[in-house]
Design a protein around this motif. Structure first.
Motif, PDB file in Angstrom:
ATOM      1  N   ALA A  58       0.830  -1.207   0.000  1.00 58.35           N
ATOM      2  CA  ALA A  58       0.000   0.000   0.000  1.00 58.35           C
ATOM      3  C   ALA A  58       0.863   1.256   0.000  1.00 58.35           C
ATOM      4  CB  ALA A  58      -0.938  -0.016   1.212  1.00 58.35           C
ATOM      5  N   ILE A  59       1.925   1.251   0.786  1.00 60.83           N
ATOM      6  CA  ILE A  59       2.835   2.396   0.808  1.00 60.83           C
ATOM      7  C   ILE A  59       3.395   2.658  -0.580  1.00 60.83           C
ATOM      8  CG2 ILE A  59       5.108   3.165   1.614  1.00 60.83           C
ATOM      9  CD1 ILE A  59       4.431   1.720   4.287  1.00 60.83           C
ATOM     10  N   ALA A  60       3.766   1.594  -1.274  1.00 58.82           N
ATOM     11  CA  ALA A  60       4.377   1.738  -2.593  1.00 58.82           C
ATOM     12  C   ALA A  60       3.410   2.278  -3.636  1.00 58.82           C
ATOM     13  CB  ALA A  60       4.942   0.396  -3.048  1.00 58.82           C
ATOM     14  N   TYR A  71       1.669   4.018   6.076  1.00 57.05           N
ATOM     15  CA  TYR A  71       2.833   4.122   6.971  1.00 57.05           C
ATOM     16  C   TYR A  71       2.400   3.980   8.433  1.00 57.05           C
ATOM     17  CZ  TYR A  71       6.552   5.600   3.705  1.00 57.05           C
ATOM     18  OH  TYR A  71       7.520   5.650   2.728  1.00 57.05           O
ATOM     19  N   THR A  72       1.277   4.583   8.781  1.00 58.39           N
ATOM     20  CA  THR A  72       0.793   4.512  10.160  1.00 58.39           C
ATOM     21  C   THR A  72       0.412   3.087  10.526  1.00 58.39           C
ATOM     22  OG1 THR A  72      -0.029   6.785  10.021  1.00 58.39           O
ATOM     23  CG2 THR A  72      -0.884   5.416  11.800  1.00 58.39           C
ATOM     24  N   ALA A 118      12.604  -0.135  16.245  1.00 57.43           N
ATOM     25  CA  ALA A 118      13.329   0.670  15.271  1.00 57.43           C
ATOM     26  C   ALA A 118      12.534   0.800  13.978  1.00 57.43           C
ATOM     27  CB  ALA A 118      14.700   0.040  14.985  1.00 57.43           C
ATOM     28  N   GLU A 119      11.920  -0.300  13.545  1.00 55.91           N
ATOM     29  CA  GLU A 119      11.096  -0.268  12.335  1.00 55.91           C
ATOM     30  C   GLU A 119       9.864   0.611  12.542  1.00 55.91           C
ATOM     31  OE1 GLU A 119      12.334  -2.930  13.750  1.00 55.91           O
ATOM     32  OE2 GLU A 119      13.289  -4.229  12.257  1.00 55.91           O
ATOM     33  N   ALA A 120       9.295   0.559  13.748  1.00 52.96           N
ATOM     34  CA  ALA A 120       8.145   1.419  14.044  1.00 52.96           C
ATOM     35  C   ALA A 120       8.528   2.887  13.960  1.00 52.96           C
ATOM     36  CB  ALA A 120       7.594   1.088  15.433  1.00 52.96           C
ATOM     37  N   VAL A 121       9.684   3.236  14.532  1.00 47.37           N
ATOM     38  CA  VAL A 121      10.155   4.617  14.481  1.00 47.37           C
ATOM     39  C   VAL A 121      10.291   5.074  13.035  1.00 47.37           C
ATOM     40  CG1 VAL A 121      12.139   6.131  14.911  1.00 47.37           C
ATOM     41  CG2 VAL A 121      11.331   4.595  16.715  1.00 47.37           C
ATOM     42  N   THR A 122      10.903   4.254  12.208  1.00 47.54           N
ATOM     43  CA  THR A 122      11.117   4.625  10.805  1.00 47.54           C
ATOM     44  C   THR A 122       9.808   4.948  10.107  1.00 47.54           C
ATOM     45  OG1 THR A 122      13.126   3.289  10.636  1.00 47.54           O
ATOM     46  CG2 THR A 122      11.970   3.803   8.586  1.00 47.54           C
ATOM     47  N   ASN A 123       8.793   4.134  10.310  1.00 46.25           N
ATOM     48  CA  ASN A 123       7.526   4.345   9.610  1.00 46.25           C
ATOM     49  C   ASN A 123       6.742   5.520  10.173  1.00 46.25           C
ATOM     50  OD1 ASN A 123       6.849   2.071   7.476  1.00 46.25           O
ATOM     51  ND2 ASN A 123       8.035   1.122   9.122  1.00 46.25           N
ATOM     52  N   GLU A 168       8.143   8.704   8.826  1.00 42.07           N
ATOM     53  CA  GLU A 168       7.704   8.993   7.463  1.00 42.07           C
ATOM     54  C   GLU A 168       6.378   9.751   7.465  1.00 42.07           C
ATOM     55  OE1 GLU A 168       9.264   8.612   4.559  1.00 42.07           O
ATOM     56  OE2 GLU A 168      11.021   7.938   5.703  1.00 42.07           O
ATOM     57  N   VAL A 169       5.511   9.419   8.407  1.00 37.83           N
ATOM     58  CA  VAL A 169       4.225  10.116   8.509  1.00 37.83           C
ATOM     59  C   VAL A 169       4.446  11.590   8.821  1.00 37.83           C
ATOM     60  CG1 VAL A 169       1.976  10.190   9.665  1.00 37.83           C
ATOM     61  CG2 VAL A 169       3.095   7.993   9.270  1.00 37.83           C
TER      62      VAL A 169
END
Length: 495
Positions: free
Chosen positions: A195-197, A217-218, A231-236, A239-240
């Motif tokens: 979906a992000i893509a 992203y959320t 860490a992956e949660a922070v990255t996404n 982006e928001v």
């Protein structure tokens, strides 16, 4: 304002109108048949139909599974009308696998998944004049499927997992197998990434309300946070923050129908009280039973469900302007018949977030349902940053506190900041269907709900000794008995 969806692109669709309401298609009428998915217009109507099923989810009793299950709300007990007893059992942890509301949630979520799967399975057979439009529709379907599975896996655990269209009802769950939680999450994560893509960052005004890249992203950040992949949660979540969202100056304006799809809104379920069948009904479910004439101007009773507890009412700090914008106290002599008024000086609380008169017709309201807001994302980002040991979590926390009229926090340890963020999340998104998930995610459900149950038993003499007996297996809901009997799905352990 009535939200309409332009049939995307100039000259792309040869249909009788240039606009198409997001929710004007009932999904049951077009999901089957080999001849339906032949052009872009039909795919668009199918995608809109999946949104329609989301609308139905939030106007059902889904809130009982996600909010009333927690310490935020309970119900107004009316001894003259015991028709809602099975809903009340969700609040008290007394349900059985035959609970109608649990079954309805299961059916609604799998209905959403099935309709999304139809689109995902058939979209490649349709010729599109613009590949971006095709990818957008595919991204919308992937987001909604992943979103539905995200609810299901948190509520029920291991699940039957379908990623392709089920052509016949008898083929739906014939093997009786359940996928592991990890397998379900793998599908959710991939759907969110797809979906992000494929989704745009925003739409033109007439398309407001469709799923965006920010919503995807959320969702992915929420999933990673739930999985403790901080860490992956922070990255996404970061982006928001790059996509142009901002906090509304006034907290109450986030929920006012005059401000639908506002600068803070990342994803909200669309409703329109001026169109029959597209209205919401939240005040009619959440208002005190004896308050209908005074609050909405019609005779009869309101639902008396999702009533704020003393626990949430007293959780607001002094000076927090969100309390009076989230909760209203109803005062009337008839309140004396209800125990719920005792803790509030003879008044009965109800959720003000979803109360915006006037109402043009009995049973119909106009509020959208906020699924993801930027204020919530800032707090989820703060949680992820604090757990990951990265970034500046207290800065994001204080942005939300500032709007609430509260002083900034400073100098907190990681543990103290964890507690402060958790409290702020509870307050900021109270009554928006996140509290039960927060308790599960943070491992606090048994501790918090056991203490909450003890307080409720002191206050409400109607509660039995068996209520709020919160054992670990009850952190998941039972697989509905109907699914066990008809489809052979194994029951969750303990039920």
């Amino acid at each position: 304002m009535k939200l309409r969806y332009i049939l995307l692109g100039l000259g792309l669709l040869s249909m009788s109108t240039s606009c198409n309401h997001l929710l004007d298609v009932k999904p049951y009428t077009f999901s089957s048949g080999d001849n339906y998915y032949e052009n872009e217009g039909q795919v668009l109507r199918a995608v809109n139909g999946v949104y329609s099923r989301l609308q139905g989810l939030y106007t059902s009793d889904f809130w009982a599974m996600t909010e009333m299950r927690s310490d935020n709300t309970n119900y107004q007990y009316d001894e003259t009308d015991r028709g809602a007893q099975q809903r009340e059992e969700i609040d008290e942890f007394l349900i059985t696998s035959s609970n109608n509301y649990v079954n309805t949630t299961w059916v609604n979520l799998y209905g959403i998944i099935q309709q999304a799967n139809v689109i995902i399975s058939r979209i490649d057979q349709v010729t599109f004049s613009d590949e971006k439009i095709k990818l957008q529709y595919l991204g919308e379907a992937k987001f909604i499927r992943g979103f539905a599975y995200f609810h299901l896996v948190r509520l029920f655990g291991e699940l039957p997992l379908h990623t392709k269209e089920v052509a016949n009802p008898q083929d739906a769950f014939t093997d009786g197998k359940k996928a592991s939680v990890d397998e379900v999450y793998a599908v959710i994560i991939q759907d969110a990434k797809d979906a992000i893509a494929n989704l745009p960052a925003s739409y033109e005004k007439n398309n407001a309300g469709r799923v965006t890249k920010g919503a995807a992203y959320t969702l992915l950040g929420d999933v990673y946070l739930t999985r403790k992949q901080y860490a992956e949660a922070v990255t996404n979540f970061q982006e928001v923050t790059k996509l142009g969202y901002s906090l509304m100056p006034d907290y109450a304006s986030c929920f006012n129908p005059a401000n639908k799809n506002n600068a803070e809104s990342i994803f909200e379920i669309q409703y329109d009280q001026s169109v029959e069948g597209e209205n919401s009904n939240f005040i009619y479910m959440f208002g005190p039973r004896n308050a209908k004439m005074q609050l909405v101007g019609y005779s009869g009773n309101l639902g008396g469900s999702n009533i704020p507890t003393p626990s949430i009412y007293n959780a607001y700090e002094q000076g927090d302007n969100r309390r009076d914008k989230s909760i209203q106290l109803f005062s009337d002599p008839s309140n004396s018949k209800f125990q719920e008024s005792v803790a509030f000086g003879g008044k009965i609380p109800f959720i003000k977030k979803f109360y915006h008169p006037p109402y043009i017709e009995d049973g119909r309201s106009n509020e959208n349902w906020p699924v993801y807001r930027y204020g919530h994302v800032l707090l989820l980002l703060a949680e992820a940053q604090n757990e990951a040991g990265s970034g500046n979590p207290i800065a994001n926390l204080n942005l939300v506190r500032k709007r609430a009229g509260l002083q900034p926090l400073a100098g907190l340890s990681k543990e103290a900041l964890r507690d402060a963020i958790a409290k702020e999340q509870r307050i900021e998104v109270a009554f928006e269907d996140h509290r039960w998930y927060q308790l599960l995610r943070t491992g606090k459900a048994i501790e918090v709900m056991t203490a909450h149950g003890a307080e409720e038993k002191k206050r409400l003499t109607r509660l039995s000794a068996a209520s709020y007996n919160i054992q670990p297996f009850k952190l998941l809901f039972p697989i509905p008995q109907r699914e066990i009997q008809i489809n052979g799905i194994p029951q969750n352990q303990g039920w």
